[in-house]
Structure formats: C-alpha cells, structure tokens
Scaffold this motif. Sequence first.
Motif, PDB file in Angstrom:
ATOM      1  N   ALA A 359      -9.126  11.965  54.374  1.00 55.87           N
ATOM      2  CA  ALA A 359      -8.681  11.340  55.626  1.00 55.87           C
ATOM      3  C   ALA A 359      -8.346  12.365  56.703  1.00 55.87           C
ATOM      4  CB  ALA A 359      -7.459  10.462  55.357  1.00 55.87           C
ATOM      5  N   HIS A 360      -8.163  13.630  56.324  1.00 57.41           N
ATOM      6  CA  HIS A 360      -7.731  14.636  57.291  1.00 57.41           C
ATOM      7  C   HIS A 360      -8.881  15.000  58.225  1.00 57.41           C
ATOM      8  CE1 HIS A 360      -5.901  18.191  59.046  1.00 57.41           C
ATOM      9  NE2 HIS A 360      -4.752  17.801  58.504  1.00 57.41           N
ATOM     10  N   ARG A 361      -8.602  15.095  59.510  1.00 62.03           N
ATOM     11  CA  ARG A 361      -9.639  15.348  60.518  1.00 62.03           C
ATOM     12  C   ARG A 361     -10.334  16.693  60.328  1.00 62.03           C
ATOM     13  NH1 ARG A 361      -8.253  19.219  63.786  1.00 62.03           N
ATOM     14  NH2 ARG A 361      -6.071  19.885  63.907  1.00 62.03           N
ATOM     15  N   ALA A 362      -9.685  17.653  59.626  1.00 67.11           N
ATOM     16  CA  ALA A 362     -10.292  18.978  59.453  1.00 67.11           C
ATOM     17  C   ALA A 362     -11.375  18.996  58.386  1.00 67.11           C
ATOM     18  CB  ALA A 362      -9.215  20.005  59.102  1.00 67.11           C
ATOM     19  N   VAL A 363     -11.352  18.011  57.460  1.00 74.18           N
ATOM     20  CA  VAL A 363     -12.314  18.003  56.352  1.00 74.18           C
ATOM     21  C   VAL A 363     -13.653  17.450  56.848  1.00 74.18           C
ATOM     22  CG1 VAL A 363     -12.864  17.032  54.093  1.00 74.18           C
ATOM     23  CG2 VAL A 363     -10.556  17.883  54.565  1.00 74.18           C
ATOM     24  N   GLY A 364     -14.703  18.270  56.712  1.00 73.73           N
ATOM     25  CA  GLY A 364     -16.013  17.890  57.222  1.00 73.73           C
ATOM     26  C   GLY A 364     -17.095  17.802  56.180  1.00 73.73           C
ATOM     27  N   GLY A 365     -16.765  18.063  54.913  1.00 74.21           N
ATOM     28  CA  GLY A 365     -17.751  17.977  53.841  1.00 74.21           C
ATOM     29  C   GLY A 365     -17.051  17.875  52.506  1.00 74.21           C
ATOM     30  N   PHE A 366     -17.694  17.199  51.568  1.00 75.20           N
ATOM     31  CA  PHE A 366     -17.083  16.901  50.274  1.00 75.20           C
ATOM     32  C   PHE A 366     -18.071  17.257  49.167  1.00 75.20           C
ATOM     33  CE2 PHE A 366     -15.505  13.075  47.510  1.00 75.20           C
ATOM     34  CZ  PHE A 366     -14.760  13.934  46.719  1.00 75.20           C
ATOM     35  N   VAL A 367     -17.782  18.319  48.416  1.00 74.33           N
ATOM     36  CA  VAL A 367     -18.569  18.656  47.224  1.00 74.33           C
ATOM     37  C   VAL A 367     -18.008  17.814  46.088  1.00 74.33           C
ATOM     38  CG1 VAL A 367     -19.285  20.458  45.620  1.00 74.33           C
ATOM     39  CG2 VAL A 367     -19.047  20.980  48.066  1.00 74.33           C
ATOM     40  N   SER A 368     -18.807  16.861  45.594  1.00 72.56           N
ATOM     41  CA  SER A 368     -18.281  15.807  44.730  1.00 72.56           C
ATOM     42  C   SER A 368     -19.133  15.602  43.492  1.00 72.56           C
ATOM     43  CB  SER A 368     -18.217  14.494  45.527  1.00 72.56           C
ATOM     44  OG  SER A 368     -17.880  13.405  44.697  1.00 72.56           O
ATOM     45  N   HIS A 369     -18.473  15.079  42.441  1.00 69.84           N
ATOM     46  CA  HIS A 369     -19.159  14.686  41.206  1.00 69.84           C
ATOM     47  C   HIS A 369     -19.851  13.328  41.358  1.00 69.84           C
ATOM     48  CE1 HIS A 369     -15.505  12.426  41.239  1.00 69.84           C
ATOM     49  NE2 HIS A 369     -15.719  11.857  40.075  1.00 69.84           N
ATOM     50  N   CYS A 370     -19.660  12.671  42.486  1.00 68.14           N
ATOM     51  CA  CYS A 370     -20.330  11.394  42.780  1.00 68.14           C
ATOM     52  C   CYS A 370     -19.873  10.246  41.892  1.00 68.14           C
ATOM     53  CB  CYS A 370     -21.853  11.520  42.715  1.00 68.14           C
ATOM     54  SG  CYS A 370     -22.519  12.701  43.894  1.00 68.14           S
ATOM     55  N   GLY A 371     -18.629  10.298  41.389  1.00 63.84           N
ATOM     56  CA  GLY A 371     -18.045   9.099  40.809  1.00 63.84           C
ATOM     57  C   GLY A 371     -18.019   8.013  41.875  1.00 63.84           C
ATOM     58  N   TRP A 372     -18.154   6.756  41.484  1.00 64.93           N
ATOM     59  CA  TRP A 372     -18.339   5.718  42.496  1.00 64.93           C
ATOM     60  C   TRP A 372     -17.109   5.529  43.373  1.00 64.93           C
ATOM     61  CZ3 TRP A 372     -22.135   4.414  45.108  1.00 64.93           C
ATOM     62  CH2 TRP A 372     -22.152   3.230  45.867  1.00 64.93           C
ATOM     63  N   ASN A 373     -15.899   5.593  42.790  1.00 65.50           N
ATOM     64  CA  ASN A 373     -14.693   5.486  43.613  1.00 65.50           C
ATOM     65  C   ASN A 373     -14.653   6.608  44.648  1.00 65.50           C
ATOM     66  OD1 ASN A 373     -13.737   3.203  42.300  1.00 65.50           O
ATOM     67  ND2 ASN A 373     -12.468   4.354  40.875  1.00 65.50           N
ATOM     68  N   SER A 374     -14.955   7.822  44.228  1.00 67.81           N
ATOM     69  CA  SER A 374     -14.949   8.963  45.150  1.00 67.81           C
ATOM     70  C   SER A 374     -16.022   8.795  46.223  1.00 67.81           C
ATOM     71  CB  SER A 374     -15.180  10.270  44.384  1.00 67.81           C
ATOM     72  OG  SER A 374     -14.105  10.536  43.523  1.00 67.81           O
ATOM     73  N   THR A 375     -17.183   8.283  45.822  1.00 67.42           N
ATOM     74  CA  THR A 375     -18.265   8.072  46.789  1.00 67.42           C
ATOM     75  C   THR A 375     -17.850   7.061  47.850  1.00 67.42           C
ATOM     76  OG1 THR A 375     -19.937   8.605  45.120  1.00 67.42           O
ATOM     77  CG2 THR A 375     -20.660   7.326  47.025  1.00 67.42           C
ATOM     78  N   LEU A 376     -17.216   5.970  47.432  1.00 63.60           N
ATOM     79  CA  LEU A 376     -16.769   4.968  48.397  1.00 63.60           C
ATOM     80  C   LEU A 376     -15.682   5.515  49.316  1.00 63.60           C
ATOM     81  CD1 LEU A 376     -16.663   1.708  46.230  1.00 63.60           C
ATOM     82  CD2 LEU A 376     -18.337   2.306  47.983  1.00 63.60           C
ATOM     83  N   GLU A 377     -14.799   6.342  48.768  1.00 59.98           N
ATOM     84  CA  GLU A 377     -13.768   6.963  49.612  1.00 59.98           C
ATOM     85  C   GLU A 377     -14.403   7.878  50.650  1.00 59.98           C
ATOM     86  OE1 GLU A 377     -10.318   6.982  46.120  1.00 59.98           O
ATOM     87  OE2 GLU A 377     -11.138   8.880  46.850  1.00 59.98           O
ATOM     88  N   SER A 378     -15.379   8.656  50.230  1.00 59.52           N
ATOM     89  CA  SER A 378     -16.074   9.558  51.146  1.00 59.52           C
ATOM     90  C   SER A 378     -16.754   8.768  52.265  1.00 59.52           C
ATOM     91  CB  SER A 378     -17.098  10.389  50.372  1.00 59.52           C
ATOM     92  OG  SER A 378     -17.674  11.369  51.194  1.00 59.52           O
TER      93      SER A 378
END
Length: 484
Positions: A359-378
């Motif tokens: 949610a933080h405005r400074a975060v511009g990219g997410f290196v993720s394991h692609c779990g579905w909850n994390s994907t929806l949050e992204s």
Amino acid sequence: MANTVAVELVFIPAPGVGHIMSTVEIAKLLVNRDQRLSITVLVIKPPPSSGSGSAITTYIESLANKTLDRVSFIELPQDETPPSRDPKAPMTSFDEFINSHCKYVRIAVADMMSSGRVAGFVIDMFCTSMIDVANEFNVPTYVFFTSNAAFFGFQLYILSLCDDEKRDVVELSNSDAMIPVSSFVKPVPTSVFPLMIKIREGLDFVMRLVRKLRKAKAIMVNTFLELETYAIKSLSSDSRLPFVYPVGPLLNLEGGAGKPLEDDVKRWLDGQPPSSVVFLCFGSMGSFEEVQVKEIAYALERSGHSFVWSLRRPPLEETTIGNPSDYEDPRVVLPEGFMERTAGIGKVIGWAPQVALLAHRAVGGFVSHCGWNSTLESIWFGVPMAAWPMYAEQQMNAFEMVVELGLAVEIKMDYKKDVFNPKADMEIVTADEIEGGIRRLMADDTIRTRAKEMSEKSRAAVVEGGSSYASVGCLIQDFVRNIS
C-alpha cells in the motif's frame, strides 16, 4: 431488508493461514451484506508435526479481540492419535487427516441443528469429504475455491484427460509439451504444471478432490470477472459444473496477525520517491538456502534499485514441512559486507506486513511467489509483479499473470520447490536472472499502466454496481432459498 428468515451457515476452511484468512473475509462480507446471515467457522487445527499451528492459533486469537458480528469460531478437536504422515505419500496423509475430522464436524453441526436450521456448508476446496457430512443433514454444500478461475479450469481439464480420454497425465505432465487448456487463452507449457500432478499419488489426490467438487451446489471463486473474463466464461459454459460465483477479490486489508511495519522501515520508505522501491517477499512458507540467498543479494546490489527484502530462515531440517522463521542476524547468510554496502538503499527485514508495504506509495514492484492471496493484493494496490513461483499452483498463477494478462514479468516461471521434501536438490536461480527480472519490473511502463488499470477494476468489482457485488447478492439469495 426484513429480518424474516435466519440463515445459519457452516464454514470449514482448510488448516492453512491463507485459507483461513480468505474464508474469514468471505464470512465477514456475507454477514455485512445481509443481516439474516450468521456463520459458524469450524476450525481444523493443523497436525502438530506441520509446524504451522502457531500461526493459525495467533490469527484466530487476533480475531477474538475484534467484534465480528454474527461470525463465531469453534476449534474442532483432533484424534489423540492422528493419521500417521507418510513422507512418501504426503497428500494421501493430508486427505486422511481432513477426513478424520468428519466425526467432529458431525457432532458440532448436530448441536447447531438442535437449536436452529443450517442453510448450507461452505467448505474449502481441500475439504471436499465434508460434502458427505452435509448430505447426511440434507443441506447443500458450497465450495470456496481460494485460488483462481483459470487454475480451477485447469483441474477440470486434467480430470477430463484422466476420466474421459484415459490419458496418462503423469507421463504428459513430465513431457515437454504445450497443452491447450479451456480456461487459458494460450497453450500452457507442462513446465508450469504443479509438481503435485507430476507424480501418481499427487494426481490421485487432486482428482479425488475435483470429482467431489462437481457434487457441490455451487462454487465460489476468489476472483473477479474483469480479471479472469476468459476463464470464468469457460467455466460457465461447462454444463457438468455447479454454478460458479466470482466473489473476489477477498482481501484482509488489515494485515492479519503479526507485527506492524517497523517504524524505521516506515520512515525510510516515507523518504523514498514514489514507485521506486522493489519489495521481495515469498509468502508464509517461502524461504531459501544460503546459496540462493546470496544470489538474490548480489542481484539486488547490482540492480541499483532501492529494496525491502523479507528474508526468512528455512524450517529446521528435521521438520518435513513447516513455516520459516526470522533470523536473529541475517548477516549469517548474506554476502560479507552486504548490509553495510546497502545500508542507504535497502532494508532486510524478517516477517513482512505485506499489505502495509504494497500500500505504500514508494513501493513500485513486487518480487513474489505468486500465491493467489498475494497476487490479488498486488493487483489491488496496482503494484506490478516479478514472478518467482515456488510450490502448489503458483507456477500456473505466474503463467497467467505474465503470459495471459501481462501484469507481471518473469524471473523464473517454472521454478519449483518441493515443500514436502526440503532436502531435495534445488535449482539455483542466478543473480543475472534475478537482476534482469528486477530491472524489467521497475522499467516496464506498460505493465505498470496495466497494473494500475486492473487495480481500479478490482476495487470497482466489490462495490455496489460491481460484478462481484452482484455475484455475492445472487449467492445470498441462493442461501436464503435453502431455508424458505
């Protein structure tokens, strides 16, 4: 809306933090939408040997401190001698463990029936044996599918290959082929098929679940029409399927159980330019051995991008499967001098309050394991992803995000980690591959624009007039009809 009918529902989530969290979110949504609904969540505690019980207990205790009107929890007992876990057949052991709770569900529901009428069971996709219990009480079962519509369609496709075409799916899965799957626009490479269906025992487990799914009255999927238009339409056209309700995105935007964002990390983020920081986090079971940790560190340092890295310690070797923990001092696995050299441009943390970071405005990219909850949050926060899947269906989630929808770049889409055999030799993703993925992620304006557009659509889906809002309304009417 007149409170003329009281509608009691029984929810049975699988014993995993991600499954319970999203189950609680759909429960809260339903009771907030209709005053007639009340929900009892029957909590299956994970087996003591899994190492994940404390996380679920912490989460359930955190809920006890909040007022959840008309949502209550009953922790089911466990057999004194639970089914033994066979390391050679982990999914069969898990199936037996879930089945061992049927008698306790039966007792709990009988008590509920004595004081009122239960309108239906809402069960996790891993708890399909509970359909038989619901049938004993002559109440319908709804399945809550915590992953996405495309993967649900893939499972149905694999079932069709097994049952209708009599294909050897294990042999096919281990081949080097591109397979046309009805819920995907583009052919799917077998390299992203889940590890589970590449072995006979895992395939048999999945097929048992999917055959049962077809016996449910309806299936709720944690997705929304605008994200998975093609997959949802393909499911709706299958006459052999129960009705499918897209009800997402269902997100715990309060962050769940765990520590808040540390003050020094927040202050540092507050001082960074918008969309300049890459965030690395690999889920509740995501961790790497030291050799891989060093490759990530080299990649981050060479990329030149600011970062927040959630670095977790793998479970102890004696634990077959379990949750990572935090390092007392991450320097023990990082390259010498890394923390000092990156002191101004990055933060290495332990457990991450993922929602607060995305949610933080400074975060511009997410290196993720692609779990579905994390994907929806992204997607919700409009943060593009770099896909580094690890286990379960995450490789297929990555394929959908990268190839089908263009909401992510690839780091290693076919990477697989065998969580049931942590001692197995693991492929090492090189610093060059990771650095390349990070650079593409932070430089690709097209993906960033798509992510922002999909974020707006995700938020529109759940408010009045939105596609998921309407779908949930139809679902509630279905529940009420069961009592009327």
